[in-house]
Design a protein around this motif. Structure first.
Motif, short mmCIF file in Angstrom:
data_model
loop_
_atom_site.label_atom_id
_atom_site.label_comp_id
_atom_site.label_asym_id
_atom_site.label_seq_id
_atom_site.Cartn_x
_atom_site.Cartn_y
_atom_site.Cartn_z
N LEU A 1 1.13 -1.24 27.44
CA LEU A 1 2.26 -0.50 27.97
C LEU A 1 1.83 0.27 29.21
CD1 LEU A 1 3.62 1.13 24.67
CD2 LEU A 1 4.37 -1.04 25.70
N ALA A 2 2.77 0.48 30.11
CA ALA A 2 2.56 1.37 31.26
C ALA A 2 3.33 2.65 31.00
CB ALA A 2 3.04 0.70 32.54
N VAL A 3 2.65 3.78 31.01
CA VAL A 3 3.29 5.07 30.72
C VAL A 3 3.34 5.91 31.98
CG1 VAL A 3 3.24 7.15 29.31
CG2 VAL A 3 2.46 5.00 28.35
N LYS A 4 4.53 6.33 32.36
CA LYS A 4 4.72 7.17 33.54
C LYS A 4 4.95 8.61 33.09
CE LYS A 4 7.28 7.23 37.89
NZ LYS A 4 8.26 6.46 38.71
N VAL A 5 4.12 9.52 33.58
CA VAL A 5 4.22 10.94 33.24
C VAL A 5 4.79 11.69 34.43
CG1 VAL A 5 2.99 13.00 32.46
CG2 VAL A 5 2.23 10.73 31.71
N ILE A 6 5.89 12.39 34.22
CA ILE A 6 6.57 13.09 35.30
C ILE A 6 5.78 14.31 35.74
CG2 ILE A 6 8.71 14.27 35.95
CD1 ILE A 6 8.90 11.21 35.49
N ARG A 7 5.76 14.55 37.05
CA ARG A 7 5.05 15.70 37.60
C ARG A 7 5.56 17.02 37.00
NH1 ARG A 7 6.41 14.76 43.54
NH2 ARG A 7 7.02 16.93 43.24
N ALA A 8 4.65 17.97 36.84
CA ALA A 8 4.99 19.25 36.21
C ALA A 8 6.07 20.00 36.99
CB ALA A 8 3.74 20.11 36.06
N ASP A 9 6.01 19.95 38.34
CA ASP A 9 6.99 20.70 39.12
C ASP A 9 8.38 20.09 39.01
OD1 ASP A 9 5.89 18.49 40.57
OD2 ASP A 9 6.81 19.25 42.40
N LEU A 10 8.48 18.78 38.75
CA LEU A 10 9.78 18.16 38.51
C LEU A 10 10.25 18.41 37.09
CD1 LEU A 10 9.29 14.71 40.30
CD2 LEU A 10 10.60 16.68 41.11
N ALA A 11 9.30 18.48 36.16
CA ALA A 11 9.64 18.67 34.76
C ALA A 11 10.33 20.01 34.49
CB ALA A 11 8.39 18.55 33.89
N VAL A 12 10.08 21.01 35.32
CA VAL A 12 10.71 22.32 35.12
C VAL A 12 12.09 22.40 35.76
CG1 VAL A 12 8.49 23.48 34.93
CG2 VAL A 12 9.59 23.31 37.17
N ASN A 13 12.49 21.34 36.47
CA ASN A 13 13.81 21.31 37.11
C ASN A 13 14.83 20.78 36.10
OD1 ASN A 13 16.11 20.12 38.57
ND2 ASN A 13 14.98 20.71 40.40
N ARG A 14 15.79 21.61 35.71
CA ARG A 14 16.74 21.22 34.67
C ARG A 14 17.60 20.03 35.09
NH1 ARG A 14 19.12 27.01 32.38
NH2 ARG A 14 17.12 27.80 31.56
N ASP A 15 18.03 20.02 36.35
CA ASP A 15 18.85 18.90 36.82
C ASP A 15 18.07 17.60 36.77
OD1 ASP A 15 21.03 20.51 37.28
OD2 ASP A 15 20.56 20.84 39.40
N PHE A 16 16.80 17.66 37.18
CA PHE A 16 15.98 16.46 37.13
C PHE A 16 15.82 15.98 35.69
CE2 PHE A 16 12.05 14.19 36.52
CZ PHE A 16 12.07 13.25 37.55
N ARG A 17 15.58 16.90 34.77
CA ARG A 17 15.41 16.52 33.37
C ARG A 17 16.67 15.85 32.82
NH1 ARG A 17 11.71 18.04 29.50
NH2 ARG A 17 9.93 19.25 30.24
N ARG A 18 17.84 16.40 33.16
CA ARG A 18 19.09 15.80 32.67
C ARG A 18 19.26 14.39 33.21
NH1 ARG A 18 21.40 20.96 33.63
NH2 ARG A 18 22.32 20.23 35.59
N ARG A 19 18.98 14.23 34.50
CA ARG A 19 19.11 12.91 35.10
C ARG A 19 18.09 11.94 34.51
NH1 ARG A 19 16.80 11.71 40.85
NH2 ARG A 19 16.63 9.47 40.63
N PHE A 20 16.86 12.41 34.35
CA PHE A 20 15.81 11.57 33.79
C PHE A 20 16.18 11.10 32.38
CE2 PHE A 20 11.68 11.34 31.46
CZ PHE A 20 11.15 10.24 32.11
N ALA A 21 16.67 12.03 31.56
CA ALA A 21 17.03 11.68 30.18
C ALA A 21 18.18 10.66 30.15
CB ALA A 21 17.43 12.94 29.41
N ARG A 22 19.16 10.87 31.04
CA ARG A 22 20.31 9.96 31.06
C ARG A 22 19.89 8.56 31.50
NH1 ARG A 22 25.52 10.71 34.98
NH2 ARG A 22 23.98 10.08 36.53
#
Length: 315
Positions: free
Chosen positions: A33-54
Motif C-alpha cells: 500500500l501507499a500511505v499519504k500523510v497530510i502535513r501538520a499545518d494542513l491538518a489543523v485547518n478545519r476546512d481542509f479536514r472537511r474537504r479531505f474527509a469528504r
C-alpha cells in the motif's frame, strides 16, 4: 523504533509533495500500500479536514482495473492519512522523460485504459480535476489513474473559493482555468492533453511558462500535426473548448476499440460524434478570474507532483 501510520508499519519513503509525505507499507494480508500523510499545518485547518474527509469518502467508491483505489484512511487523527493500493512502476511523465514518446499502438492502449478509468471514476460521481502524466502509473497490467487529492464530487457544492485555481496548468481545461463550474467533460480535455503528451513528449499548445500555457489553452488552437491520423482526430475532439462538444469516455473507448489495424497508414478510427468548432471567447467576468488564477499559478499554484518534479529536475 519503526515508524507506524495508524495500524501500518512503514517500510520505505516514496516521496514528498505539497500536501504531505507518501510511504510504502503493507496490509495485514501482505498487500503493498501507499500511505499519504497530510502535513501538520494542513491538518489543523478545519476546512481542509472537511474537504479531505469528504473526498476520501468519495474516492472509496471508485473501483476498477485502471485505478488505484483507497483501501483505508483516518481523517480524524492528528495527522490524517489515506492508504491506496501501491502500483509498482513509473509514472507516464517519468516514462516519457526517460524512454521517449510512446508509439501509436501504445498510445492507443494507454488511451483505452485511461478511458475505462474515467468511466469508473465518473460512475462514482467524481470529477478527477488533475488528470496528468504524473498521476498515471504505467503498471505491468496497464495504466492506473491515481491521486484524487483535488477531486470533486459532482453532485456536491465545491469547498474551494470561487475562481480558485486547482489543477496543473499544462493539463487543465479552459473552464477549469477560468474558474467555471466543472463537469465530467473537463477530465476529457485533460485526457486529450495526456494522450498528446504520450505521443509527442510535450503539450500541443507548445512550451512555455504556466501563464503562457494558460493563455494558449484559452485562445489558441493545438498543434496536432505530429500525431497519427486516427489519434489526431480523437485528441482534437477531446480538446474542443466547449465542454458539450467533447466525447464521453465511453465514446472514446468505443473509438479506440474500433481501430483494428496497428499500422497508422491503415488504422480506421471509430466514430466520434462531437466535432470541435471555432471557439469565441465569452464575455463576462471570466477575465478577472483568469487574472487571479494566473497570479496563483505563478505564486504557489504547483501541485504535489510538480513540487516533486521541480526538486528533481531543477534547471
Amino acid at each position: 523504533m519503526p515508524m507506524r501510520i495508524g495500524p501500518y508499519q512503514v517500510f520505505d519513503f516514496l516521496g514528498q509533495g505539497g500536501m504531505g509525505a507518501v510511504y510504502l507499507t503493507r496490509s495485514r494480508g501482505g498487500r503493498s500500500l501507499a500511505v499519504k500523510v497530510i502535513r501538520a499545518d494542513l491538518a489543523v485547518n478545519r476546512d481542509f479536514r472537511r474537504r479531505f474527509a469528504r473526498e476520501v469518502t468519495a474516492a472509496r467508491k471508485v473501483s476498477g482495473a485502471y485505478t488505484a483505489p483507497v483501501v483505508d484512511a483516518d481523517t480524524e487523527c492528528a495527522e490524517p492519512w489515506l492508504a491506496t493500493m501501491f502500483v509498482p512502476g513509473r509514472s507516464l511523465w517519468e516514462t516519457v522523460r526517460t524512454d521517449g514518446v510512446l508509439d501509436g499502438e501504445r498510445v492507443r492502449e494507454l488511451g483505452a485504459g485511461l478511458a475505462e478509468a474515467l468511466i469508473d471514476i465518473h460512475a462514482a460521481g467524481i470529477i478527477h480535476r488533475d488528470l496528468k502524466p504524473h498521476n498515471v502509473l504505467m503498471g505491468a497490467d496497464g495504466p492506473r489513474v491515481i491521486d484524487f487529492g483535488i477531486a470533486h464530487v459532482a453532485d456536491l457544492p465545491p469547498m474551494t473559493d470561487p475562481g480558485a485555481l486547482l489543477g496543473t496548468p499544462h493539463f487543465m481545461s479552459p473552464e477549469q482555468i477560468k474558474g467555471n463550474r466543472l463537469t465530467f467533460a473537463s477530465d476529457v480535455f485533460s485526457f486529450g492533453l495526456v494522450l498528446a503528451y504520450a505521443a509527442i513528449g510535450g503539450s500541443p499548445f507548445g512550451p512555455g511558462s504556466n501563464a503562457q500555457l494558460l493563455l494558449r489553452i484559452l485562445h489558441e488552437e493545438p498543434d496536432l500535426t505530429a500525431l497519427p491520423d486516427d489519434l489526431r482526430r480523437l485528441v482534437a475532439a477531446c480538446l474542443a473548448r466547449r465542454p458539450e462538444q467533447r466525447p464521453s469516455p465511453s465514446e472514446l473507448l468505443d473509438a479506440l476499440a474500433a481501430v483494428t489495424a496497428p499500422d497508422e497508414r491503415t488504422a480506421r478510427p471509430g466514430p466520434l460524434p462531437r466535432v470541435p468548432t471555432v471557439w469565441v471567447p465569452e464575455a463576462g467576468p471570466g477575465g478577472a478570474d483568469f487574472a487571479r488564477n494566473a497570479h496563483a499559478v505563478l505564486d504557489d499554484g504547483l501541485t504535489d507532483a510538480l513540487v516533486i518534479e521541480a526538486a528533481r529536475h531543477d534547471g
